[in-house]
Each structure stands twice: as C-alpha cells, then as structure tokens.
Scaffold this motif. Structure first.
Motif, PDB file in Angstrom:
ATOM      1  N   LEU A   1       0.832  -1.211   0.000  1.00 14.93           N
ATOM      2  CA  LEU A   1       0.000   0.000   0.000  1.00 14.93           C
ATOM      3  C   LEU A   1       0.866   1.260   0.000  1.00 14.93           C
ATOM      4  N   ILE A   2       1.943   1.240   0.777  1.00 14.22           N
ATOM      5  CA  ILE A   2       2.832   2.409   0.842  1.00 14.22           C
ATOM      6  C   ILE A   2       3.483   2.671  -0.509  1.00 14.22           C
TER       7      ILE A   2
ATOM      8  N   MET B   1       0.943   4.052  -2.901  1.00 13.16           N
ATOM      9  CA  MET B   1       0.562   5.437  -2.610  1.00 13.16           C
ATOM     10  C   MET B   1       1.640   6.407  -3.073  1.00 13.16           C
ATOM     11  N   LEU B   2       2.897   6.008  -2.940  1.00 13.26           N
ATOM     12  CA  LEU B   2       3.992   6.864  -3.359  1.00 13.26           C
ATOM     13  C   LEU B   2       4.066   7.008  -4.872  1.00 13.26           C
TER      14      LEU B   2
ATOM     15  N   GLY C   1      -0.658   7.517  -6.058  1.00 15.03           N
ATOM     16  CA  GLY C   1      -1.642   8.288  -5.325  1.00 15.03           C
ATOM     17  C   GLY C   1      -2.506   7.433  -4.409  1.00 15.03           C
ATOM     18  N   THR C   2      -3.210   8.097  -3.505  1.00 10.50           N
ATOM     19  CA  THR C   2      -3.959   7.395  -2.451  1.00 10.50           C
ATOM     20  C   THR C   2      -5.138   6.604  -3.013  1.00 10.50           C
ATOM     21  N   ARG C   3      -5.939   7.212  -3.872  1.00  4.43           N
ATOM     22  CA  ARG C   3      -7.157   6.547  -4.334  1.00  4.43           C
ATOM     23  C   ARG C   3      -6.838   5.303  -5.153  1.00  4.43           C
TER      24      ARG C   3
ATOM     25  N   ALA D   1      -4.084   3.646  -5.067  1.00  2.73           N
ATOM     26  CA  ALA D   1      -3.429   2.695  -4.168  1.00  2.73           C
ATOM     27  C   ALA D   1      -4.457   1.895  -3.373  1.00  2.73           C
ATOM     28  N   ILE D   2      -5.498   2.586  -2.885  1.00  2.00           N
ATOM     29  CA  ILE D   2      -6.544   1.886  -2.122  1.00  2.00           C
ATOM     30  C   ILE D   2      -7.298   0.922  -3.025  1.00  2.00           C
TER      31      ILE D   2
ATOM     32  N   ASP E   1      -5.044   5.263 -14.896  1.00  3.26           N
ATOM     33  CA  ASP E   1      -4.483   6.460 -14.289  1.00  3.26           C
ATOM     34  C   ASP E   1      -3.799   7.332 -15.341  1.00  3.26           C
TER      35      ASP E   1
ATOM     36  N   SER F   1      -3.629  10.416 -10.378  1.00  2.69           N
ATOM     37  CA  SER F   1      -2.660  10.419  -9.275  1.00  2.69           C
ATOM     38  C   SER F   1      -1.851  11.693  -9.224  1.00  2.69           C
TER      39      SER F   1
END
Length: 1024
Positions: A341-342, A345-346, A349-351, A353-354, A405, A487
């Motif tokens: 997940l980390i 996200m890097l 982006g957060t969305r 990644a989730i 993305d 992202s």
C-alpha cells in the motif's frame, strides 16, 4: 460487458460487500491445523502366535502372508517383521489409492491365506495407520496418590474427554491394566493333582449369562434368564472345582485371589515425577484450537473434584504451535499489504493505491470461500501460499489501474478511462494470469507424501489468482469509475506523463531518460548484449552446480521438541530399564535449564529401545536454538556405558524419519558383514553422521525348553500342559475374564505361582499333574541357553538390515551419501544389495517430478502465448524470461553461497516462471500498439513500448517482492501485541522459496528491460 457492470455499479458493489462479509465469516469458521491433513494409505497387519521364535515366525507366518499380500495392486513397499510373538506387516500404497479400497483388498487376501497358517495362529488384526490421528494434546496427572486411586481418576477423565464432540479417542500412558491373580502353591497343585484347564473350565462354565427362553401361559409371556456372571472377587473365590459327595473343593480352598495390576512393563514420569498421561486425538476436520480449548475447559471444571495434591500438566499442546504460526503468518500478510500500500501510494496516489490494495483481501476472500467449500483446513501451507500470492494478486489490478491512471492524467473521464483500460488491457491481463495458473497447475499432480504436503500451494494460489482476475476485471474498474482520480495534477508531472505516452523522451523524468540512454546503447549492439548475457548466466549456472554449496531435500526448522531414545539389551527387567532412564533424566535436567516439560517413559519398545524422553523446550523467544541445546544434552550423556542414546530434534515437514537410510538385502551372514562395514565407515571421527542405528537385534540369550515327546506321551502329558505349568512360573496362565460392576472393561483372571517360586529352580523341582499322577518336570523337559533373535526384518520379500542416521550440522545428505558410496566402491560384496532411501530417495523423486512439472508448465504457457500473439517468435521472446529468471536464481545463489533446497527452490523456480513472463507480455503488447503507428521505425517502437511499460512492470515486481519481505527477512511485526520478532520457526519453512522468487524476479526484471527489446530489434533487422 464492462459498460453494463459500470452502469449497474450498485449491484457490483453490493456483491463485493457480500464477498467480504461471507469471506470473513468463513475465515473465522475454518478449522485450524499446523500441518496439512495428509491421507496416505498405510495398512498394518499383525498375526499373533505366542511363544514362536523369530526364525519360525519368518518361515511359518511371514513368508506365506508376504507372498499373498505382494499380489495386491498398488503396494509400493511391503515391510515385514518376524518377532517372538508373531508376524507384523506394514503395507504402504501410493497416495492415489483409496484407503477403504486398499483396506478391503488386504482383508480379502488375508482371508485366503488363513488355511495356510499354523492352526494355533491368531486371527489377523488389520489396522489403518492414519498419520493425522496422532495426539494433539497430552494431559499429565502428577500426584502422590495410591496407584488405584490415580487409575480411577484417569479412567473417569478419559470417559469425560472422549464424550467431547471434537475428540476422537484418548489413550492412557503410565496406567497398568487391572488383573485378578489366583496364586497357588506348586505343592498344592501336586497334592490335589489339579490341571490348569480344570480351573479354566470351572471359571468358564460358571461365568455365563444363559438365556433360558420364555414361559407363556394364560396370564402372559415371561422371559427367563440364568445369571451366572462373576461380579466380584468373592464370586471367583467361591467357584467350585471338584466335588465328592457333599464335599466341594473351591478356588479359595487351594489358592489366594488378589485384585492387582499386571506386572510393570514400564514407567512414566513428567519432570522426574511419577505420572499418568492422557494422550488426546481429535477427529478429522475439527478445529485443533477449539478442541484443545474444550479439553482445557473440561479439566478446569474437574479440578474442584480432584484431590488437592494432584497436579495437572499440559504437554505437546499442538494448538499453541498452530496459534503461533497463524499469528506469525497473519501478521506477515498485514505487513506485506502495508508495504504494498505504501509503495502504491507513493507511485500512484492514495485513491488508486486503495483500489489496488482492495484486490488483496478481495482475492483472499474469494479463494478462502472456495477452500472452505472444498473442505480444506487453514494450515501453515495454505497461509504461506496466501503470503506468497500477496504480491501476485495486485499485478492485474496494477496493470488495469495504472493504464486508467495514465488516461485520466491525459484528461480522459474516469468512467471512460477505466472502460478503455479494461478493453485495451484485457488480453495482456488474461494472458499473464493464465500463464501464472499454468505453472501451478502441474503441481496439483505431485505424488507421494511430499506432494500431498505441498499441493496446498498450487490449490490456494490458483484459487486466489482466479479471484485476483475477477477483482481486476470486474470490481476494480467499477470502483474506479465511481471513486477514481488521477494520481498527479501538477502541470509539470502531467507533462512528464504525456511525454511517455507520446514518446517525447526529452520531456520525460530523469529515470526514464537514463533508462532510455542505456537502452539505446544496448539496441545499437543487440546481438552482443544477448550473447554476453546468455554466456554469463549459463556459466554461473554451471559454476553453481559444480562448485556451489550443494543441494538438500527440505529446509531444516528449529523445533520446540527434542526426542531422546535409549537403546540397550531387551533382556533387562522393567526396574533395570527404569533405573537407566532415571539416570539419563537426572543428567539432562541437571545441565539444561531451557526445558519446559520433560516426559519420560520406559518400556520394551521396538528396535531395542528401552526408554523414550520427549523434551518440550521453552518458547523460542526465550531460549537458544535447539541445535545448541542438543549439543549440551549429548555432552551430558555421552559417557554412559552399555547403552546407546539418540538425541534429535522432532522432524517437521514431509521428510523421512532420518535423512540417511540404507537398506541392505541378502543372506544373513553377508548382511551382518556388510552392515558392520557400513557402520565402521559411519563411526569414523568427523564423519558427519550422528544418532546412528541399525535394525538388527542386540545380542541376547534365551532359555530353550526341549520336550522329550516320547516320555511326555508315555506319562500322559501334552506339550500344551507342560507349557501351562511353565507359564505359571513366568507371566501366568489366563484362565478366564470377568467384568466387575465398577468398570466397563474386562479383567483377566490369571493363575500364577507365588513370587518366590517364579525362577528357574522351580522348573527343576516342578511336578506335572497327569492322569497317572504327578510326574517330575525335569524327566520330560530339558533347557539350555541359546542366542536369541528378537526380530527379523524383510522389505519387499528380501531379508533386510536398515541402517539410519542423522547428519551433523555443516554436512549435507547428498555429500554424505557420496562419501559412503565412494568408501565401499572397491570391495563391496556383490551378494548384498544396497539401496539408499531417506532424503536421497525423496529428493530424487521430487526432483524428477518438478522437472516434469516445469516442462509441462512451459508447454502450457507456450499454448497460452501463441493463442494471444499468434506469433511463434514473439512467444519465444516472452519465454526467454523463463531462462533469465531461472539462471538468475543460480547466479544470485552462487554469489551468496545459498544451498539449493530441492522442494522449496524447485517450487520457487516454477512459480517464478509464471510471474516473470508478465513483464514480457506487457512489453510485447505495447510493442504491437506502437508498431501500428510507427511501422518503419522499429527502434523507436521498441523504446516507446519499453518506457510506456516501465512503471507497471516495476510496480508489479516491487509488490511481488514486498509481499515476500516478511518471509525473506524472517521479520515479524505483531500488530495486535505491538511486538517485533525475528527468525520465528514458521518463517524458517519458507525463506528458501521466498528468496528464490525474490532474487530471480529482481535480477531477471532488470535484464528483461534490455534483453527483450534487443530481441525485438534483432527480429526487425533480420526481416530487413
């Protein structure tokens, strides 16, 4: 189809919620076990004939039974043991055979052979050996109580525990069987001229329940029975033997009757204190944690009714091991998911990644639901498979999300972006998943015990990968169309991303520009790069197997249990055996403070073993490695004379009992010489062998009673009568059984002489009662000492001696086997067949299967790729990734001097083949899109394709490796207890397979990003 799913997004989201809820429920309800429940058809047969010698047992029992049973279809190995009490046979069948079918076949064959056996032989006892029914918990009862009181408590607890729904059976160790002894003086027998069969017939005829029919008249019908069953000792004492007129001779007139226990065969102690132990086995498919909790709850309730000086101790608690393994692996999964997940996200982006991270639990729950309905338990292999799959489960989701993305960054609407992503990436995603499934599919057919143990890896991964495909093509696009967001939003970053899409390298980021520069240099000389890469990798592969650290069968794990066996002559008495055991216990407990519980038993076990000790060590977090404790224990007992003490860790996994097993087959004289030669080689200083043992009987003597049959006949006495009189000197004559009111078990009634008369002198002075009056035993029977043979071993019809040993730290099994082979190569007796079993045989079988599975996997992958690309050369290009990944493993292993573990590393290489081709599939798919636009500029097409796929390739590789990090580093973070541990026993199982996959995919991915473009350029050069 995808448009319909996006339009009906509420139904799709609702279905996903149902999967998460039901999956969570199933995960909680699934039975927990440590090792997989492996069903191997193993049948044991015993045909008893008390008093027979081992040599006669071989001729009269073993040979005819052996000849009959060998004709049964599917018998892999037939082991026979001729002993002094009968014939023991163990038949092992292939795992593909059904247990019930082979059991019926064995029973049918034994019914055919019955007429060819001695009339005195007992009926065959047939049992199925189920490895999954070994005890999961031992309950020790320690207390300074009378033996009868402790026995009654143990019996009562046994009944209560067996009534629990999850418990299959309870065996009691350390408890002697009750018996009734009828003690009669030899002079009394002579005085009354009593035969043992007289007493037997008297008890038999007076211990019956007779149904006397029914009486019917005008008032009704009534059943009538005659109750003559013995109820207590008083009834036995009052049984009449003879009568003359009004005078009646009863048992109490000639003998004394005592309720006693059978003679001691052995003793049991916990931590040096006398004890009784309840050994509890669970039913198949039941949750081991729930079962142990049920037993402990029952024991807690019973404590109020137990004496205050009775202590309850729990030993061999398998639920603790299961709970620890589950905690370690569950936390490992959480750790891996957080790392993935980390990194997502890097990079995205957060969305996004989730969205990608959601595919992990979603795929897990789909797989777990399928496992639940297949009846598979949650064991260590299934849980590791889930960890191994973590990185692979997000591959498809990454490809779909990353493509969408990029489209959103280029200002495409989120709904259209995910719809376009599924449309354009459907075949690459499908092909990459199918190739992964293809490599695991052959592993489903892995034979033997190892295959049954490891088959849960392909089952679990196939199911979860199928779930990941569903998540990537159905749920992720639907959720992305609802919650998706680009992202990056800054113009600078958008410009860099657009540059990748358009192929304008100068506007791309520094990493892409650097990669492009290196790639251009490689593509200027593609053939030189390819040849150099192949030469270096192939050379290092040869070097690894020529000068590398070697090969072993299965990884060695640190165990919480140490098993000790003490071997000596079987002629020792029960008290002598126990005195030796006490000394061994005292030495061990005085030097070793890291023992949690010591459970010791003395007795007459197989292979001259007179005692066994099981040491349960302290929690691994608070002690040294088991190998250091083993060395201390060996040092403490090594100077004990006259006995052989084997100290070893409890073997974990599917490997053989001892890694070195040598079967010698031939004539008896040649076998002994050959065995001595092998043992002499293995006993050399620094030979690398420990805990050496062989299956031959220890040298002993026995008294052979020879009967003068002419004198016996003239005296009117039979051999059976003589035998009964001698039995009264030894263990006694069984003259009947009865069931008292206070117990559910039958109790033997045994006729014996007093203890002072149980010696050889009594036999010299004994008179045998005949129809002609008493006759001196010494006139009919002569005895002399002879060499005693306790057991003769046969395997597949040949007399066999088995030599087995463990391998000392720092040595490998293959190396030690070659050492023995080289040592005997010059002057080996050709009349003795030598067969190396143990780990060497298992390693050869597993290696052969894995090679076949690898070839089949490659074939299936080629079929999938040819179907997608419809181009043989492009299929060849994709498959070069398999060569790179395999040779890169050997390259890395040579550099770090890593031992090649056949089972784990072999599975790792096969799994790696399916994972690594995903890179080439993405590159080839991008190249096909580019060539449609820039038909005449092959180099540009190759470069544009490579830079457009760098991000998803690196992300999929990173997530795969990060998913394995907990196992590679052997680091475990307990997120619930907030603890960090290193090198737990569960992590030691899987470090080799994890290292294989991680090292191969990292090294091969770097090469793939240059090797595959070079092959594409070569193709176009050849065409022009």
């Amino acid at each position: 189809m995808q448009s319909l799913l996006i339009e009906r997004n509420r139904a799709v989201v609702l279905l996903l919620i149902v999967i998460f809820i039901f999956g969570s429920y199933v995960y909680v309800k699934m039975p927990r076990e440590s090792n997989p429940d492996i069903q191997i058809p193993i049948i044991s047969v015993f045909v008893g004939l008390p008093g027979i010698s081992a040599q006669d047992s071989e001729k009269l029992l073993v040979l005819p039974i052996e000849n009959e049973l060998r004709s049964i279809e599917g018998v892999r190995e037939l082991r026979a043991f001729a002993t002094n009490d009968g014939a023991h046979m163990i038949l092992e069948f292939g795992t593909e055979y059904d247990n019930k079918e082979v059991f019926d076949n064995v029973r049918s064959k034994l019914s055919n052979i019955k007429s060819k056996l001695p009339v005195e032989a007992e009926s065959a006892i047939i049992n199925e050996i189920n490895l999954s029914l070994f005890p999961i918990l031992n309950v020790g009862l320690i207390g300074n109580l009378p033996e009868r009181a402790l026995t009654e408590i143990a019996r009562k607890l046994k009944k209560e525990i067996e009534s629990l729904p999850n418990v299959l059976k309870v065996e009691v160790a350390g408890m002697r069987k009750e018996t009734v002894e009828v003690i009669i003086e030899p002079t009394v027998l002579t005085k009354y001229n009593i035969q043992s069969n007289e007493i037997f017939q008297a008890i038999s005829s007076n211990n019956r329940l007779v149904g006397a029919g029914s009486l019917e008249n005008d008032t009704g019908k009534y059943s009538i029975k005659i109750s003559g069953l013995l109820k207590d000792i008083e009834d036995i004492m009052n049984i009449p033997i003879r009568s003359q007129g009004n005078a009646v001779l009863r048992i109490k007139d000639i003998a004394k009757v005592y309720p006693r226990f059978e003679d001691h065969q052995g003793f049991a102690r916990i931590n040096g204190l006398p004890s009784v132990v309840l050994e509890i086995s669970k039913r198949n498919g039941k949750n081991i944690i729930d079962t142990v909790n049920q037993v402990k709850y029952l024991m807690d309730k019973a404590k109020d009714q137990l004496p205050e000086n009775l202590k309850v101790v729990y030993l061999n608690d398998q639920s603790k091991n299961v709970r620890d393994v589950l905690d370690d692996l569950e936390n490992g999964i959480i750790f891996a998911v957080l790392l993935i997940l980390i990194i997502m996200m890097l990079s995205m982006g957060t969305r996004i990644a989730i969205l990608v991270a959601l595919s992990i639990p979603g795929s897990f729950f789909i797989g777990i639901i399928a496992l639940y309905f297949m009846g598979i338990t949650l064991n260590i292999v299934v849980l590791f498979s889930l960890i191994m799959a973590v990185g692979m489960l997000v591959d498809d989701a990454i490809v779909i999300s990353e493509y969408a993305d990029r489209k959103m960054i280029c200002e495409m609407d989120k709904v259209e972006a995910f719809h376009t992503s599924v449309r354009d990436m459907f075949y690459p995603v499908l092909s990459s998943t199918l190739t992964k499934l293809a490599v695991f599919f052959p592993l489903l057919f892995w034979p033997d015990t190892v295959g049954k143990f490891m088959q849960y890896i392909p089952i679990t991964i196939i199911l979860t990968l199928t779930g990941s495909l569903i998540m990537a093509l159905v749920f992720i696009p639907t959720l992305g169309a609802i919650f998706g967001k680009p992202s990056i939003t800054s113009k600078k970053e958008i410009k860099k991303m657009s540059a990748i899409e358009s192929g304008e390298i100068k506007n791309a980021g520094p990493i892409i520009r650097a990669y492009t520069r290196m790639l251009e240099k490689v593509l200027d000389h593609p053939k030189k790069f390819i040849c150099a890469t192949v030469f270096v990798l192939f050379s290092f592969s040869v070097l690894y197997f020529t000068f590398g650290p070697g090969v072993k069968f299965f990884p060695k794990m640190d165990s919480d249990n140490i098993l000790i066996s003490v071997k000596a002559k079987e002629s020792l008495s029960a008290k002598e055996r126990d005195l030796i055991l006490k000394e061994v216990e005292e030495r061990i407990l005085s030097v070793e403070k890291e023992i949690h519980v010591s459970y010791a038993r003395s007795g007459a076990f197989s292979d001259n073993v007179i005692a066994r000790i099981q040491l349960e060590l302290m929690d691994w977090r608070f002690r040294r490695k088991a190998k250091h404790i083993l060395n201390d224990i060996r040092s403490s007992v090594q100077d004990m004379k006259g006995i052989i003490i084997n100290v070893q860790e409890e073997k974990l996994g599917p490997s053989a009992d001892k890694p070195i097993q040598i079967n010698l087959s031939g004539s008896a004289y040649n076998l002994n010489l050959a065995a001595e030669k092998i043992l002499k080689i293995m006993d050399q200083p620094s030979s690398g062998f420990i805990n050496i043992q062989d299956s031959r009987s220890a040298p002993e003597i026995e008294w052979n009673m020879s009967v003068d049959k002419s004198k016996a006949t003239s005296s009117g006495v039979s051999v059976a009568t003589i035998g009964d009189f001698i039995k009264m000197v030894t263990n006694g004559v069984l003259i009947g059984k009865y069931r008292p009111n206070n117990t559910d078990e039958e109790i033997d009634i045994v006729l014996r002489f007093p203890r002072r008369d149980r010696n050889m002198k009594t036999i010299d002075n004994l008179f045998i009662n005949t129809v002609n009056g008493p006759h001196p035993m010494s006139n009919i029977v002569k005895y002399a000492p002879e060499k005693k043979v306790n057991k003769l071993n046969r395997i597949d019809g040949l007399r066999t001696v088995t030599i087995s040993a463990d391998v000392d730290t720092g040595y490998l099994v293959n190396e030690r086997v070659k050492f023995i082979q080289n040592s005997i190569a010059q002057d080996w007796d050709k009349g003795v067949k030598i067969d190396f079993k143990g780990d060497k045989e298992d390693q050869q079988k597993s290696g052969t299967f894995l090679l076949k599975a690898f070839i089949l996997a490659i074939t299936l992958m080629i079929l999938v790729l040819v179907t997608q690309f419809n181009n043989v050369y492009h299929t060849f290009i994709v498959m070069t990734a398999v060569f790179l990944s395999t040779t890169c493993v050997f390259f890395v292993f040579f550099l770090i001097q890593q031992v090649f573990v056949v089972v784990m590393c072999g599975v790792g290489i096969i799994a790696l083949a399916g994972i690594i081709v995903n890179n080439n599939i993405l590159l080839l798919d991008a190249f096909h899109h580019q060539i449609k636009v820039h038909k005449n500029d092959t180099k540009r097409c190759v470069i544009n394709a490579a830079i457009s796929r760098v991000r998803p390739i690196l992300l999929t590789v990173a997530t795969t490796v990060l998913g394995l990090i907990p196992m590679i580093t052997r680091l475990n973070i307990n997120f619930f207890m907030l603890q960090i541990t290193y090198d737990s026993p569960s992590s030691q199982w899987w470090v080799d397979i994890s290292t294989t996959i991680a090292s191969g995919i990292l090294a091969a991915t770097v090469l793939t990003l240059f090797f595959t473009p070079a092959l594409l350029v070569i193709q176009r050069h050849e065409k022009t």
